[in-house]
Motif scaffolding. Structure first.
Motif, mmCIF file in Angstrom:
data_model
loop_
_atom_site.group_PDB
_atom_site.id
_atom_site.type_symbol
_atom_site.label_atom_id
_atom_site.label_comp_id
_atom_site.label_asym_id
_atom_site.label_seq_id
_atom_site.Cartn_x
_atom_site.Cartn_y
_atom_site.Cartn_z
ATOM 1 N N ALA A 127 0.799 -1.381 -0.010
ATOM 2 C CA ALA A 127 -0.119 0.015 0.278
ATOM 3 C C ALA A 127 0.739 1.317 -0.079
ATOM 4 O O ALA A 127 0.579 2.208 -0.690
ATOM 5 C CB ALA A 127 -0.949 0.012 1.354
ATOM 6 N N ALA A 128 1.842 1.335 0.851
ATOM 7 C CA ALA A 128 2.741 2.546 0.683
ATOM 8 C C ALA A 128 3.588 2.878 -0.540
ATOM 9 O O ALA A 128 3.890 3.881 -0.906
ATOM 10 C CB ALA A 128 3.768 2.254 1.901
ATOM 11 N N TRP A 130 2.450 2.118 -3.469
ATOM 12 C CA TRP A 130 1.462 2.141 -4.383
ATOM 13 C C TRP A 130 1.534 3.543 -5.116
ATOM 14 O O TRP A 130 1.363 4.699 -4.360
ATOM 15 C CB TRP A 130 0.015 1.644 -4.309
ATOM 16 C CG TRP A 130 -0.625 1.837 -5.445
ATOM 17 C CD1 TRP A 130 -0.947 1.039 -6.532
ATOM 18 C CD2 TRP A 130 -1.944 2.793 -5.829
ATOM 19 N NE1 TRP A 130 -2.109 1.270 -7.318
ATOM 20 C CE2 TRP A 130 -2.469 2.482 -6.925
ATOM 21 C CE3 TRP A 130 -2.462 3.874 -5.103
ATOM 22 C CZ2 TRP A 130 -3.487 3.062 -7.336
ATOM 23 C CZ3 TRP A 130 -3.357 4.673 -5.638
ATOM 24 C CH2 TRP A 130 -3.985 4.340 -6.777
ATOM 25 N N TRP A 143 -6.660 -2.419 2.709
ATOM 26 C CA TRP A 143 -5.738 -1.478 2.062
ATOM 27 C C TRP A 143 -5.798 -0.162 2.532
ATOM 28 O O TRP A 143 -4.796 0.451 2.538
ATOM 29 C CB TRP A 143 -6.003 -1.855 0.567
ATOM 30 C CG TRP A 143 -5.085 -1.222 -0.149
ATOM 31 C CD1 TRP A 143 -4.039 -2.202 -0.765
ATOM 32 C CD2 TRP A 143 -4.747 -0.123 -0.634
ATOM 33 N NE1 TRP A 143 -3.308 -1.444 -1.468
ATOM 34 C CE2 TRP A 143 -3.437 0.218 -1.442
ATOM 35 C CE3 TRP A 143 -5.214 1.388 -0.538
ATOM 36 C CZ2 TRP A 143 -3.062 1.327 -2.136
ATOM 37 C CZ3 TRP A 143 -4.500 2.558 -1.281
ATOM 38 C CH2 TRP A 143 -3.478 2.509 -1.733
ATOM 39 N N ARG A 147 -2.595 1.869 3.953
ATOM 40 C CA ARG A 147 -1.963 2.995 3.039
ATOM 41 C C ARG A 147 -1.858 4.224 4.021
ATOM 42 O O ARG A 147 -0.905 5.152 3.918
ATOM 43 C CB ARG A 147 -2.971 3.563 2.020
ATOM 44 C CG ARG A 147 -2.457 4.681 1.133
ATOM 45 C CD ARG A 147 -1.394 4.548 0.602
ATOM 46 N NE ARG A 147 -0.646 5.794 -0.122
ATOM 47 C CZ ARG A 147 -0.253 5.700 -1.150
ATOM 48 N NH1 ARG A 147 -0.183 4.613 -1.918
ATOM 49 N NH2 ARG A 147 0.079 6.743 -1.862
ATOM 50 N N GLN A 148 -2.826 4.342 5.089
ATOM 51 C CA GLN A 148 -2.866 5.410 5.962
ATOM 52 C C GLN A 148 -1.995 5.414 7.074
ATOM 53 O O GLN A 148 -1.644 6.333 8.162
ATOM 54 C CB GLN A 148 -4.431 5.911 6.319
ATOM 55 C CG GLN A 148 -5.152 6.429 5.525
ATOM 56 C CD GLN A 148 -6.277 6.508 5.951
ATOM 57 O OE1 GLN A 148 -6.807 8.134 5.874
ATOM 58 N NE2 GLN A 148 -7.281 5.991 6.218
#
Length: 175
Positions: A127-128, A130, A143, A147-148
């Motif tokens: 996720a990081a 992407w 996801w 990502r956060q």
């Protein structure tokens, strides 16, 4: 890296009480997929965004992309957006997972691979890394949380609940 808005897919059919990840491709009610597509289209208009969307390949997200494509959006599918792979657990009722197995996961929250699946550490990296190709995205709760994530190695008590189905999350540009 540009900013983007990601919507969690609509509530899938048959998910209640089950471990649902990247191997279990559940459908969504077509009306809910269309409703979310309407909201994304309105968001794009309101913010003057290009008519482009990228989704996970899983039906619960891709069905929204299909609606948007019907309305003239460029729709891309990106497997990097798929939900975490829960391996042998994926699709099983949570109640059928033996307590010792669940405890094994809690003891190695970030490294546990669900007997052939994807450790949370790998989802965090995926996720990081992407890179968004457009400003509108449809994906999955795990996801989005990955990502956060900011805060070192996650622990069960610090992992946030997933965002609500069909809700947007704005991801700012990286500094």
């Amino acid at each position: 890296m540009p900013a983007f808005t990601i919507w969690r897919h609509p509530r899938p059919r048959g998910a209640a009480g089950r471990c649902i990840g990247g191997r279990t491709d559940l459908p969504v009610d077509p009306r809910k997929a269309k409703r979310l597509a309407h909201r994304i289209r309105a968001h794009a208009r309101r913010h003057g965004l290009p008519r482009e969307v990228v989704t996970s390949p899983l039906a619960r997200a891709a069905d929204v992309g299909r609606w948007l494509r019907r309305w003239g959006f460029l729709w891309r599918v990106d497997a990097t957006l798929a939900e975490m792979d829960f391996g042998a657990w994926d699709g099983r009722p949570w109640a059928s997972i033996p307590a010792p197995e669940f405890e094994r996961w809690m003891a190695d929250f970030c490294g546990f691979d669900f007997d052939g699946g994807e450790p949370l550490a790998r989802l965090l990296d995926r996720a990081a890394a992407w890179q968004p190709c457009c400003a509108l995205v449809v994906g999955h709760g795990g996801w989005i949380n990955a990502r956060q994530w900011r805060g070192g190695v996650p622990a069960p008590a610090s992992w946030p609940p997933p965002p609500a189905y069909g809700r947007p999350t704005s991801i700012p540009s990286a500094a």
